[in-house]
Write a protein that holds these residues in place. Structure first.
Motif, PDB file in Angstrom:
ATOM      1  N   CYS A 172      59.029  71.200  56.873  1.00 25.31           N
ATOM      2  CA  CYS A 172      58.654  72.605  56.676  1.00 25.31           C
ATOM      3  C   CYS A 172      59.700  73.575  57.207  1.00 25.31           C
ATOM      4  CB  CYS A 172      57.301  72.924  57.329  1.00 25.31           C
ATOM      5  SG  CYS A 172      55.906  72.014  56.624  1.00 25.31           S
ATOM      6  N   VAL A 205      56.425  80.975  54.428  1.00 25.16           N
ATOM      7  CA  VAL A 205      55.856  80.626  55.723  1.00 25.16           C
ATOM      8  C   VAL A 205      55.082  81.805  56.302  1.00 25.16           C
ATOM      9  CG1 VAL A 205      56.393  79.943  58.097  1.00 25.16           C
ATOM     10  CG2 VAL A 205      57.644  78.907  56.187  1.00 25.16           C
ATOM     11  N   LEU A 231      52.975  72.518  50.253  1.00 31.34           N
ATOM     12  CA  LEU A 231      52.923  71.941  51.597  1.00 31.34           C
ATOM     13  C   LEU A 231      52.814  70.425  51.555  1.00 31.34           C
ATOM     14  CD1 LEU A 231      50.546  74.468  53.394  1.00 31.34           C
ATOM     15  CD2 LEU A 231      52.988  74.157  53.801  1.00 31.34           C
ATOM     16  N   LEU A 268      53.560  72.828  59.470  1.00 32.05           N
ATOM     17  CA  LEU A 268      53.914  74.249  59.383  1.00 32.05           C
ATOM     18  C   LEU A 268      53.312  75.033  60.545  1.00 32.05           C
ATOM     19  CD1 LEU A 268      54.189  76.485  56.290  1.00 32.05           C
ATOM     20  CD2 LEU A 268      52.797  77.274  58.193  1.00 32.05           C
TER      21      LEU A 268
END
Length: 606
Positions: free
Chosen positions: A453, A461, A510, A520
């Motif tokens: 991530c 994000v 994701l 994340l």
């Protein structure tokens, strides 16, 4: 020795010269039904400390354990060695665990100790009485009610624990400086002491193998997928000839010196990567090479052995697919790798290592189940097995995975199906280097792809972080008692609950990252705390309290990073930051931002 100790103890009790006579005399007082003799089980134990004692003449202690099964007591009597080299019972540090039936299904467990005011807690084998009463008792109560049986063997079941403890302490002391100079981004303490423990295990295993076979020459080895190479470095330093091979060179390799042989090379399952003059092949967290190591060992030579410590789950062709829901994924994968060893003609042994890892079961193949004249027959069997697994998984040369219908747990002991011989070489091809055992196999890329991530776009994000933050705040609105002096900590939600509120495109993106949503959120350490599958806001007031207990290195790192990033809570939280500007490690506005001292250090010429 045991008889002499028991005689001395009986004499001490009879003379009234031993402490805690009140409960020692009760041992065996009740007779077993239909017998005239008490039922006592007496065991002489040797205790090996996990850490090196500083002020002791010996590194181990002995104790007498008396189990009175009928009366539900276990008494521990520490022994001390006198000037004549004989052992006798210490007159202090005696303790007893007692199980008492109350009524029905109700039981109580208690702890009795001798002379608490004279108790000697050395931090090695004699714990504090408070630990016995507060920590041990609660653990015993928990263990006694658990019905879960271990899927694995006891730790260090195949080697001498006494030898292991001694050698481990020596190697730990010898290589402890590696922790201070570790140049990799990985945790130095975990990796250094884990590799020291694995090296210790192999040294004892190989020493016992030499004694068993009457050999004097130390075994040679090749570590396939050696990673940081520390295991190779330790084994080489201890006099074992060998080398390590990995697809990607590590920074630490340059620190070892010329005596540690490490090669940057991609291993492929074919005849070009056989090791006919090597005694042992090692797979320490070797990932996609793990199932291939028994095959490579089998085809290298009849005398070649192997040691694998499986971690990530890989089949011959790619990721391993689960087939039995009754087992844990880890247990099922270990059974698969064990099966591969059986098919390759090895008598596979399993053991648990004493390492700081959840994946600590090793598989060892050091003897064959067939005579040398049957090597060709077993070679055909291996080929058939690999092809059958590939066809069972619907895998073509482009490594796509399809249906998964075949039984994974039927171990082939001989090649009996002549009709299948025509497909044995279906996926084997010939090259200038020899056979390619599985067409389409792709080794790991030399440049490791970042999928944690960290490479996701910043705007993506930020959107996810704001979405999750909004969920935490909204979930607490109904039950939050509005108070002008209270900072809204939000609710704690499970990762599943959070995922249910994110859109499909976000979840799909994701899913392509290792750890997905959880990774994340953990990366955004300033905002969130993720623990046991749940996420909540990080309360920096609590962080300020725990900061005092941090190691000096981490405190220094925190000081270097002070005010180098904007405070997320100051900007986005409806109540602002829970800390004052002076206390918060992050900047409350751009005017407080300072240049990172860490970046400055990195830019300095070497």
């Amino acid at each position: 020795m045991l008889e002499a100790l028991w005689s001395d103890l009986a004499s001490m009790v009879a003379q009234g010269s031993c402490e805690m006579l009140a409960f020692i005399k009760e041992l065996g007082k009740e007779k077993l039904p239909e017998t005239d003799a008490p039922y006592l089980d007496v065991v002489l134990r040797t205790l090996f400390p996990k850490s090196q004692p500083r002020r002791c003449s010996t590194t181990w202690r002995k104790e007498l354990v008396i189990k009175d099964t009928f009366n539900g007591t276990v008494t521990f009597l520490p022994l001390e060695e006198n000037d004549e080299g004989k052992y006798q019972v210490k007159k202090c540090n005696i303790y007893q665990i007692r199980l008492t039936h109350i009524k029905g299904d109700e039981w109580s467990i208690s702890m009795l100790t001798s002379s608490p005011e004279n108790w000697v807690a050395d931090g090695i084998v004699y714990p504090k009485t408070t630990w016995l009463g507060n920590e041990l008792l609660s653990k015993l109560a928990k263990w006694s009610t658990e019905k879960k049986q271990s899927e694995f063997k006891s730790t260090l079941s195949l080697i001498s624990v006494a030898k292991y403890s001694k050698v481990y302490q020596e190697l730990k002391e010898k290589y402890k400086e590696m922790v201070k100079v570790w140049p990799e981004v990985t945790d130095p303490e975990k990796f250094v002491y884990e590799d020291v423990a694995i090296a210790t295990y192999l040294l004892i295993l190989w020493e016992e193998e030499r004694a068993e076979k009457g050999l004097t020459k130390k075994q040679s080895f090749v570590d396939l997928g050696c990673g940081n190479g520390l295991l190779v470095h330790i084994l080489s330093n201890e006099g074992y000839p060998g080398r390590g091979i990995d697809v990607r060179r590590r920074k630490i390799w340059d620190m070892y010196g010329p005596q540690t042989h490490l090669e940057e090379c991609a291993i492929r399952p074919d005849d070009s990567y056989l090791f006919p003059n090597v005694d042992w092949l090692i797979g320490n967290h070797s990932d996609e090479l793990t199932p291939w190591i028994p095959v490579i060992a089998s085809r290298s030579s009849y005398s070649c052995c192997y040691f694998v410590l499986p971690c990530c789950f890989y089949d011959f062709h790619g990721k391993y697919n689960r087939r039995q829901s009754q087992k844990t994924q880890y247990r099922e994968y270990l059974d698969f790798v064990t099966q591969v060893g059986f098919v390759c003609g090895f008598s596979v042994e399993e053991d648990c290592l004493r390492i700081p890892s959840t994946k600590r079961v090793c598989l060892i193949g050091k003897s064959r189940t067939y005579p040398p004249m049957q090597e060709d027959q077993f070679d055909e069997q291996i080929t058939q097995y690999i092809n059958n697994r590939q066809s069972c998984n619907g895998v073509s040369s482009d490594k796509t995975v399809g249906s998964n219908q075949c039984d994974n747990h039927h171990v082939v002991n001989s090649v009996t199906d002549q009709a299948s011989e025509s497909v044995c070489a279906e996926n084997e091809t010939k090259t200038d280097g020899g056979r390619v055992w599985l067409s389409g196999f792709q080794p790991r890329e030399k440049v490791e792809q970042v999928r944690n991530c960290a490479s996701l776009p910043r705007d993506f994000v930020d959107v996810v972080v704001l979405s999750v933050a909004s969920l935490l705040l909204n979930a607490t609105q109904e039950k939050f008692d509005v108070c002008l002096n209270t900072w809204n900590k939000g609710e704690s939600l499970s990762l599943r609950e959070v995922a249910e509120h994110l859109d499909k495109e976000t979840l799909k993106r994701l899913k392509n990252e290792y750890g997905g949503l959880q990774t994340l959120l953990k990366n955004n350490h300033q905002v969130f705390e993720v623990l046991n599958g749940r996420v909540c806001f990080r309360d920096w007031r609590e962080e300020k309290i725990s900061k005092r207990t941090k190691p000096e290195v981490k405190r220094r790192f925190s000081a270097d990073a002070f005010k180098t990033r904007l405070c997320w809570f100051f900007i986005h939280h409806p109540d602002g930051c829970c800390l004052t500007s002076e206390s918060c490690p992050y900047a409350h506005g751009t005017e407080e931002l300072r240049q990172s001292q860490i970046m400055k250090k990195k830019k300095q010429p070497q």
